[in-house]
Scaffold this active site. Sequence first.
Site, PDB file in Angstrom:
ATOM      1  N   HIS A   1       0.856  -1.193   0.000  1.00 41.27           N
ATOM      2  CA  HIS A   1       0.000   0.000   0.000  1.00 41.27           C
ATOM      3  C   HIS A   1       0.891   1.241   0.000  1.00 41.27           C
ATOM      4  O   HIS A   1       1.929   1.266   0.674  1.00 41.27           O
ATOM      5  CB  HIS A   1      -0.891  -0.016   1.242  1.00 41.27           C
TER       6      HIS A   1
ATOM      7  N   ASP B   1       0.928   4.165   1.416  1.00 44.48           N
ATOM      8  CA  ASP B   1       1.301   4.722   2.718  1.00 44.48           C
ATOM      9  C   ASP B   1       2.238   3.792   3.475  1.00 44.48           C
ATOM     10  O   ASP B   1       3.145   4.242   4.190  1.00 44.48           O
ATOM     11  CB  ASP B   1       0.051   4.988   3.563  1.00 44.48           C
ATOM     12  N   LYS B   2       2.025   2.488   3.323  1.00 39.85           N
ATOM     13  CA  LYS B   2       2.885   1.531   4.022  1.00 39.85           C
ATOM     14  C   LYS B   2       4.276   1.446   3.388  1.00 39.85           C
ATOM     15  O   LYS B   2       5.263   1.171   4.083  1.00 39.85           O
ATOM     16  CB  LYS B   2       2.225   0.161   4.051  1.00 39.85           C
TER      17      LYS B   2
ATOM     18  N   GLU C   1      10.354  11.575   7.045  1.00 43.76           N
ATOM     19  CA  GLU C   1       9.078  11.440   6.344  1.00 43.76           C
ATOM     20  C   GLU C   1       9.340  11.039   4.900  1.00 43.76           C
ATOM     21  O   GLU C   1      10.312  11.479   4.290  1.00 43.76           O
ATOM     22  CB  GLU C   1       8.305  12.764   6.373  1.00 43.76           C
TER      23      GLU C   1
ATOM     24  N   GLU D   1      14.204  15.637   9.495  1.00 45.29           N
ATOM     25  CA  GLU D   1      15.366  16.095  10.260  1.00 45.29           C
ATOM     26  C   GLU D   1      16.144  14.910  10.807  1.00 45.29           C
ATOM     27  O   GLU D   1      15.548  14.002  11.405  1.00 45.29           O
ATOM     28  CB  GLU D   1      14.925  16.989  11.430  1.00 45.29           C
TER      29      GLU D   1
ATOM     30  N   LYS E   1      -5.723  -4.304   0.569  1.00 45.11           N
ATOM     31  CA  LYS E   1      -6.343  -3.905   1.826  1.00 45.11           C
ATOM     32  C   LYS E   1      -7.280  -5.021   2.283  1.00 45.11           C
ATOM     33  O   LYS E   1      -7.866  -5.730   1.468  1.00 45.11           O
ATOM     34  CB  LYS E   1      -7.159  -2.611   1.660  1.00 45.11           C
TER      35      LYS E   1
ATOM     36  N   PHE F   1      -8.792  -4.384  -9.909  1.00 43.56           N
ATOM     37  CA  PHE F   1      -7.800  -3.585  -9.186  1.00 43.56           C
ATOM     38  C   PHE F   1      -6.449  -3.857  -9.848  1.00 43.56           C
ATOM     39  O   PHE F   1      -5.630  -4.602  -9.330  1.00 43.56           O
ATOM     40  CB  PHE F   1      -7.807  -3.989  -7.710  1.00 43.56           C
TER      41      PHE F   1
ATOM     42  N   ASP G   1      -2.265   5.872  -6.167  1.00 42.84           N
ATOM     43  CA  ASP G   1      -2.435   6.889  -5.122  1.00 42.84           C
ATOM     44  C   ASP G   1      -1.070   7.291  -4.579  1.00 42.84           C
ATOM     45  O   ASP G   1      -0.189   6.438  -4.418  1.00 42.84           O
ATOM     46  CB  ASP G   1      -3.268   6.353  -3.954  1.00 42.84           C
ATOM     47  N   ALA G   2      -0.911   8.559  -4.254  1.00 43.39           N
ATOM     48  CA  ALA G   2       0.300   9.002  -3.563  1.00 43.39           C
ATOM     49  C   ALA G   2       0.308   8.416  -2.153  1.00 43.39           C
ATOM     50  O   ALA G   2      -0.743   8.116  -1.574  1.00 43.39           O
ATOM     51  CB  ALA G   2       0.351  10.525  -3.502  1.00 43.39           C
TER      52      ALA G   2
ATOM     53  N   ARG H   1       0.125   7.873   7.690  1.00 43.83           N
ATOM     54  CA  ARG H   1      -1.307   8.011   7.406  1.00 43.83           C
ATOM     55  C   ARG H   1      -2.111   6.780   7.788  1.00 43.83           C
ATOM     56  O   ARG H   1      -3.307   6.733   7.541  1.00 43.83           O
ATOM     57  CB  ARG H   1      -1.529   8.312   5.919  1.00 43.83           C
ATOM     58  N   LYS H   2      -1.482   5.789   8.389  1.00 40.49           N
ATOM     59  CA  LYS H   2      -2.201   4.568   8.770  1.00 40.49           C
ATOM     60  C   LYS H   2      -2.043   4.305  10.264  1.00 40.49           C
ATOM     61  O   LYS H   2      -1.772   3.184  10.697  1.00 40.49           O
ATOM     62  CB  LYS H   2      -1.692   3.388   7.936  1.00 40.49           C
TER      63      LYS H   2
ATOM     64  N   LYS I   1      10.563   7.772  13.387  1.00 42.28           N
ATOM     65  CA  LYS I   1      10.879   8.553  14.591  1.00 42.28           C
ATOM     66  C   LYS I   1      11.772   7.755  15.526  1.00 42.28           C
ATOM     67  O   LYS I   1      11.480   6.591  15.828  1.00 42.28           O
ATOM     68  CB  LYS I   1       9.590   8.943  15.316  1.00 42.28           C
TER      69      LYS I   1
ATOM     70  N   LYS J   1      11.284  10.353  20.582  1.00 43.20           N
ATOM     71  CA  LYS J   1       9.949  10.854  20.231  1.00 43.20           C
ATOM     72  C   LYS J   1       8.911  10.011  20.957  1.00 43.20           C
ATOM     73  O   LYS J   1       8.706   8.844  20.647  1.00 43.20           O
ATOM     74  CB  LYS J   1       9.697  10.776  18.723  1.00 43.20           C
TER      75      LYS J   1
ATOM     76  N   ASP K   1       5.803  10.027  20.819  1.00 41.33           N
ATOM     77  CA  ASP K   1       4.745   9.497  19.968  1.00 41.33           C
ATOM     78  C   ASP K   1       4.933   8.002  19.766  1.00 41.33           C
ATOM     79  O   ASP K   1       3.963   7.250  19.707  1.00 41.33           O
ATOM     80  CB  ASP K   1       4.772  10.177  18.584  1.00 41.33           C
TER      81      ASP K   1
END
Length: 415
Positions: A15, A17-18, A43, A56, A173, A249, A257-258, A263-264, A284, A288, A290
Amino acid sequence: MSRYVFTSESVTEGHPDKICDQISDAVLDALLSQDPLSRVACETVVNTGLCLITGEVTSTAKVDFIHLIRGVINDIGYNDARAGGFDSNSCAVLVALDQQSPDISQGVDEADDHSGDPLDKVGAGDQGIMFGYACDETPELMPLPISLAHRLSRRLALVRHDGSLDYLLPDGKTQVSVIYEKDRPVAIDTILISTQHAAEIQGVSNEQEIREIITRDLWSKVVEPATNDLSLKPIRQKTRFLVNPTGKFVVGGPQGDAGLTGRKIIVDTYGGYARHGGGAFSGKDPTKVDRSAAYAARFVAKCLVAAGLAKRAEVQLSYAIGVAKPVSILVESFGTGKISNEDLTSLVHKHFDLRPGAIIEEFQLRNLPKQRGGCFYRNTAAYGHFGRPDLNLPWENVDSKVALILKEEPYLAKS
């Protein structure tokens, strides 16, 4: 509500995003393997024929980022002309990394509440809230819908990689809807799989025939093997099974898709079953919170459930940038606790050190990439960061901590 349906989704490693999450974490692994004190916030963006990494980084490590990125893309499976306009050998790779802000760095290097304890020295890399969750629905103490969705996604990738279903392409998916009665799962209502595939399968190019072939193959080679060890299994005559609902598909991945890192976040955690603080994990470094505090919150929640103190537990942590100690800790057991939420929270304060430095030390978060052959965080970047017996994640290993708590608090074993 005594009867309801809850749904969670997963996505495959192909995918868009993955892809980005895996590249960002591959960068992190490479940097930490050489320099465990690296500060990383990487990123990734992918689109047709393009991969860009930005963010960074402060590190003494020397990494060939372009070679690294092409290797990740190739491993995922974007090395075949059938996959369209994204190929590991020909895509453009751009690197735009800056150094970490000195304002952030000084707060991490020297916590505002530093008391002289070395573990008190590391301040949180940002403010924010993190949630951890556990429940007794599965052996890994995860909610059943997201556990099933990940099982299907992993199996979908496996039959592609091993050639069992060689017409499958990397993007895909899964989605699982589970029926609950009185807050317990009782049946699997719907399974949805959308998977990228070749334009022609077994000499067949008719859209309806291709869909029938894929539906038959996915049930026998993905759904049944992925669920055969469960007591609660999908039933072909009763479980609705949806495959590629648009009809086909063929165009997928970054051509379709970009993709972006982070995003997941619901796929990465509990499938929407628990609250989320909003912070992504991939790319990260452990300073971090998060990432590191979300891992710690899962560890705490899993300990409470594994100890039999609650059937469900959600742990919220909050931090201030440059401050070591959490601003707040809260436990919610949703009425399933053997002791009150207040007592559970007091127990966490007493038995868990949730300062960033202590979390990093407890789970060896800076050293794991080198210990695991330079590929630790990347492995978490697809198919979930929690409930992964295949990865031997330190925040999932709770037995010794549970035993220690019950030994030090003998009244809990009797409660």
